[in-house]
Write a protein that holds these residues in place. Structure first.
Motif, PDB file in Angstrom:
ATOM      1  N   ALA A   1       0.829  -1.208   0.000  1.00 22.36           N
ATOM      2  CA  ALA A   1       0.000   0.000   0.000  1.00 22.36           C
ATOM      3  C   ALA A   1       0.862   1.255   0.000  1.00 22.36           C
ATOM      4  CB  ALA A   1      -0.925  -0.007   1.212  1.00 22.36           C
ATOM      5  N   CYS A   2       1.871   1.272   0.853  1.00 24.96           N
ATOM      6  CA  CYS A   2       2.738   2.449   0.937  1.00 24.96           C
ATOM      7  C   CYS A   2       3.440   2.694  -0.399  1.00 24.96           C
ATOM      8  CB  CYS A   2       3.755   2.249   2.054  1.00 24.96           C
ATOM      9  SG  CYS A   2       4.937   3.603   2.231  1.00 24.96           S
ATOM     10  N   PHE A   3       3.968   1.627  -0.990  1.00 21.38           N
ATOM     11  CA  PHE A   3       4.686   1.806  -2.245  1.00 21.38           C
ATOM     12  C   PHE A   3       3.748   2.242  -3.362  1.00 21.38           C
ATOM     13  CE2 PHE A   3       6.352   0.062  -6.271  1.00 21.38           C
ATOM     14  CZ  PHE A   3       7.480   0.870  -6.381  1.00 21.38           C
ATOM     15  N   GLU A   4       2.545   1.683  -3.408  1.00 19.26           N
ATOM     16  CA  GLU A   4       1.612   2.057  -4.469  1.00 19.26           C
ATOM     17  C   GLU A   4       1.202   3.521  -4.367  1.00 19.26           C
ATOM     18  OE1 GLU A   4      -1.607  -0.686  -4.328  1.00 19.26           O
ATOM     19  OE2 GLU A   4      -0.541  -2.244  -5.453  1.00 19.26           O
ATOM     20  N   VAL A   5       0.969   4.012  -3.158  1.00 20.52           N
ATOM     21  CA  VAL A   5       0.585   5.415  -2.997  1.00 20.52           C
ATOM     22  C   VAL A   5       1.762   6.332  -3.306  1.00 20.52           C
ATOM     23  CG1 VAL A   5      -0.150   7.170  -1.336  1.00 20.52           C
ATOM     24  CG2 VAL A   5      -1.280   4.949  -1.392  1.00 20.52           C
ATOM     25  N   ALA A   6       2.965   5.981  -2.836  1.00 21.63           N
ATOM     26  CA  ALA A   6       4.140   6.795  -3.136  1.00 21.63           C
ATOM     27  C   ALA A   6       4.421   6.803  -4.634  1.00 21.63           C
ATOM     28  CB  ALA A   6       5.355   6.276  -2.372  1.00 21.63           C
ATOM     29  N   SER A   7       4.242   5.649  -5.288  1.00 21.37           N
ATOM     30  CA  SER A   7       4.435   5.565  -6.730  1.00 21.37           C
ATOM     31  C   SER A   7       3.383   6.394  -7.466  1.00 21.37           C
ATOM     32  CB  SER A   7       4.356   4.106  -7.173  1.00 21.37           C
ATOM     33  OG  SER A   7       4.425   3.998  -8.581  1.00 21.37           O
ATOM     34  N   GLY A   8       2.124   6.269  -7.021  1.00 18.33           N
ATOM     35  CA  GLY A   8       1.063   7.049  -7.647  1.00 18.33           C
ATOM     36  C   GLY A   8       1.265   8.537  -7.470  1.00 18.33           C
ATOM     37  N   SER A   9       1.739   8.938  -6.309  1.00 22.03           N
ATOM     38  CA  SER A   9       2.016  10.350  -6.053  1.00 22.03           C
ATOM     39  C   SER A   9       3.083  10.862  -7.003  1.00 22.03           C
ATOM     40  CB  SER A   9       2.451  10.542  -4.597  1.00 22.03           C
ATOM     41  OG  SER A   9       2.799  11.890  -4.347  1.00 22.03           O
ATOM     42  N   LEU A  10       4.143  10.085  -7.162  1.00 21.50           N
ATOM     43  CA  LEU A  10       5.217  10.499  -8.068  1.00 21.50           C
ATOM     44  C   LEU A  10       4.712  10.638  -9.500  1.00 21.50           C
ATOM     45  CD1 LEU A  10       8.858   9.231  -8.055  1.00 21.50           C
ATOM     46  CD2 LEU A  10       7.578   9.217 -10.188  1.00 21.50           C
ATOM     47  N   LEU A  11       3.937   9.672  -9.966  1.00 22.97           N
ATOM     48  CA  LEU A  11       3.441   9.695 -11.341  1.00 22.97           C
ATOM     49  C   LEU A  11       2.472  10.845 -11.574  1.00 22.97           C
ATOM     50  CD1 LEU A  11       2.890   5.873 -11.888  1.00 22.97           C
ATOM     51  CD2 LEU A  11       4.684   7.288 -12.895  1.00 22.97           C
ATOM     52  N   LEU A  12       1.598  11.110 -10.596  1.00 25.13           N
ATOM     53  CA  LEU A  12       0.622  12.186 -10.768  1.00 25.13           C
ATOM     54  C   LEU A  12       1.271  13.569 -10.701  1.00 25.13           C
ATOM     55  CD1 LEU A  12      -2.417  10.846  -8.723  1.00 25.13           C
ATOM     56  CD2 LEU A  12      -2.273  11.138 -11.199  1.00 25.13           C
ATOM     57  N   HIS A  13       2.461  13.645 -10.149  1.00 24.55           N
ATOM     58  CA  HIS A  13       3.194  14.916 -10.181  1.00 24.55           C
ATOM     59  C   HIS A  13       3.714  15.230 -11.587  1.00 24.55           C
ATOM     60  CE1 HIS A  13       3.411  15.111  -5.711  1.00 24.55           C
ATOM     61  NE2 HIS A  13       3.602  16.384  -5.936  1.00 24.55           N
ATOM     62  N   GLY A  14       3.675  14.232 -12.455  1.00 22.98           N
ATOM     63  CA  GLY A  14       4.154  14.452 -13.813  1.00 22.98           C
ATOM     64  C   GLY A  14       5.670  14.503 -13.866  1.00 22.98           C
ATOM     65  N   GLY A  15       6.191  15.219 -14.861  1.00 18.00           N
ATOM     66  CA  GLY A  15       7.635  15.275 -15.070  1.00 18.00           C
ATOM     67  C   GLY A  15       8.404  15.801 -13.881  1.00 18.00           C
ATOM     68  N   ILE A  16       7.811  16.748 -13.150  1.00 18.61           N
ATOM     69  CA  ILE A  16       8.534  17.338 -12.022  1.00 18.61           C
ATOM     70  C   ILE A  16       8.789  16.308 -10.925  1.00 18.61           C
ATOM     71  CG2 ILE A  16       6.468  18.104 -10.754  1.00 18.61           C
ATOM     72  CD1 ILE A  16       7.996  20.625 -10.004  1.00 18.61           C
ATOM     73  N   GLY A  17       7.926  15.302 -10.835  1.00 21.56           N
ATOM     74  CA  GLY A  17       8.095  14.299  -9.802  1.00 21.56           C
ATOM     75  C   GLY A  17       9.331  13.438  -9.987  1.00 21.56           C
ATOM     76  N   PHE A  18       9.857  13.399 -11.198  1.00 18.40           N
ATOM     77  CA  PHE A  18      11.025  12.571 -11.494  1.00 18.40           C
ATOM     78  C   PHE A  18      12.336  13.342 -11.330  1.00 18.40           C
ATOM     79  CE2 PHE A  18       7.572  10.369 -13.486  1.00 18.40           C
ATOM     80  CZ  PHE A  18       7.895   9.020 -13.396  1.00 18.40           C
ATOM     81  N   THR A  19      12.256  14.615 -11.043  1.00 16.64           N
ATOM     82  CA  THR A  19      13.478  15.414 -10.918  1.00 16.64           C
ATOM     83  C   THR A  19      14.091  15.235  -9.536  1.00 16.64           C
ATOM     84  OG1 THR A  19      12.302  17.379 -10.117  1.00 16.64           O
ATOM     85  CG2 THR A  19      12.536  17.130 -12.512  1.00 16.64           C
ATOM     86  N   TRP A  20      15.410  15.416  -9.468  1.00 10.34           N
ATOM     87  CA  TRP A  20      16.109  15.287  -8.186  1.00 10.34           C
ATOM     88  C   TRP A  20      15.652  16.352  -7.202  1.00 10.34           C
ATOM     89  CZ3 TRP A  20      18.801  11.838  -5.626  1.00 10.34           C
ATOM     90  CH2 TRP A  20      19.531  12.247  -4.510  1.00 10.34           C
ATOM     91  N   GLU A  21      15.275  17.522  -7.706  1.00  7.55           N
ATOM     92  CA  GLU A  21      14.901  18.631  -6.832  1.00  7.55           C
ATOM     93  C   GLU A  21      13.579  18.410  -6.121  1.00  7.55           C
ATOM     94  OE1 GLU A  21      17.926  19.766  -9.621  1.00  7.55           O
ATOM     95  OE2 GLU A  21      15.921  18.915  -9.958  1.00  7.55           O
ATOM     96  N   HIS A  22      12.714  17.582  -6.671  1.00  5.14           N
ATOM     97  CA  HIS A  22      11.418  17.335  -6.044  1.00  5.14           C
ATOM     98  C   HIS A  22      11.531  16.212  -5.029  1.00  5.14           C
ATOM     99  CE1 HIS A  22       7.071  16.709  -5.616  1.00  5.14           C
ATOM    100  NE2 HIS A  22       6.940  17.918  -6.122  1.00  5.14           N
ATOM    101  N   ASP A  23      10.674  16.261  -3.996  1.00  5.72           N
ATOM    102  CA  ASP A  23      10.763  15.284  -2.907  1.00  5.72           C
ATOM    103  C   ASP A  23      10.046  13.968  -3.204  1.00  5.72           C
ATOM    104  OD1 ASP A  23      12.161  17.157  -1.405  1.00  5.72           O
ATOM    105  OD2 ASP A  23      10.336  17.965  -0.490  1.00  5.72           O
ATOM    106  N   ALA A  24       9.235  13.916  -4.271  1.00  4.71           N
ATOM    107  CA  ALA A  24       8.422  12.724  -4.522  1.00  4.71           C
ATOM    108  C   ALA A  24       9.277  11.477  -4.663  1.00  4.71           C
ATOM    109  CB  ALA A  24       7.565  12.924  -5.770  1.00  4.71           C
TER     110      ALA A  24
END
Length: 325
Positions: free
Chosen positions: A272-295
């Motif tokens: 559950a934790c991993f799925e929500v953290a993964s979903g959060s990162l994906l829904l942030h879009g491109g910015i979620g994959f950057t080193w500067e973002h906390d996702a």
């Protein structure tokens, strides 16, 4: 059974949350994880000394606070949500194991915040093994402790919490099989509480972002696909919270129910934790994959915690055995 936090537990939660917000916000977490020790020693000193959190579940006669695992779960949820770097979880697990063994000398230092300790969880791998003063290893019905020996730091997925390969040491105490089993169950409850915090913080971050991110002249939170995804993540959080509170209650009040509750907590919370953290990162879009973002930091902590005590399938199999399925 009481699953609603007591007024004292809410006060504890607020105190720890306020402390971490002031002493270890995310910019400080990033600085700490990139520093030589991997954490801020002053923050850890205050957490263990000023707040006395490593001795929370240690009996008063051994120098601790004598609180329950429900209180510990409250604290670990907050440290998980803050991605607290350093050996707090490692020392907490060591305190649990030492309490179950009846050991006094090392435990007194842990409770006082003057000794950092860790437990070997898989092979010779231990959280914060390189910087721990004492390394504990479960060897059959014995617990071994070592203060010296080789410590080889590992490069791991989660940059906010380090690991190392360590060597087992001399015997501290002989423990019954039931004592070892109970300690492992309590480890599962503690890690699940941290996972709950990571899950909650990940969801809160994407909910906040969905209210301000505009795409095609609309905030993304107004799109049905996003709303449904967030609703599903919220339902996951609600179930996770109930499971962790039940497991913490069982740890304090219903020893016979603890094995099943602990197995359920890890079987559910890891995925559950991993799925929500993964979903959060994906829904942030491109910015979620950057080193500067906390996702991505929450994503990595979620994955590291998911396999810390073994993959979810191990806990599902144990739960099935306990239920005679």
């Amino acid at each position: 059974m009481r699953l609603v936090p007591t007024p004292e537990q809410r006060e504890l939660r607020d105190a720890v949350r306020s402390f971490l917000a002031a002493a270890s916000p995310m910019p400080a977490v990033r600085r700490a994880m990139e520093s030589e020790p991997g954490h801020d020693p002053e923050v850890y000193r205050r957490l263990t000394g000023e707040l006395g959190l490593t001795g929370l579940t240690v009996p008063e006669e051994r120098g601790g606070t004598g609180a329950g695992h429900a209180e510990l779960a409250v604290v670990l949820e907050e440290t998980g949500a803050a991605l607290l770097p350093g050996p707090f979880l490692a020392t907490t697990l060591a305190a649990i194991l030492l309490t179950e063994t009846g050991e006094k000398e090392i435990l007194a230092g842990v409770a006082a915040g003057t000794t950092t300790a860790t437990v070997v969880l898989d092979g010779n791998r231990a959280l914060n093994g390189a910087e721990a003063d004492v390394v504990l290893t479960i060897d059959g019905d014995r617990v071994l402790a070592r203060t010296d020996g080789e410590r080889r730091p590992l490069r791991t997925l989660d940059p906010t919490r380090r690991q190392a390969l360590v060597e087992p040491g001399g015997e501290v105490a002989a423990v019954s099989a039931a004592g070892i089993a109970r300690a492992r169950d309590l480890f599962a409850v503690a890690v699940a509480a941290e996972q709950l915090g990571v899950l909650r913080a990940s969801l809160e971050a994407i909910v906040a972002y969905s209210r301000i991110r505009v795409a095609f002249n609309r905030v993304i939170g107004s799109y049905q696909a996003v709303k449904h995804r967030l609703a599903d993540m919220h339902c996951t959080l609600e179930q996770a919270e109930s499971i962790v509170r039940y497991a913490a209650w069982a740890a304090d009040e219903a020893p016979a129910e603890l094995p099943g509750a602990a197995a359920l907590a890890q079987a559910y919370l890891g995925r559950a934790c991993f799925e929500v953290a993964s979903g959060s990162l994906l829904l942030h879009g491109g910015i979620g994959f950057t080193w500067e973002h906390d996702a991505h930091l929450y994503y990595k902590r979620a994955k590291a915690d998911e396999v810390l005590l073994g993959p979810p399938r191990v806990h599902r199999a144990r739960l099935a055995d306990l239920l005679e399925l």
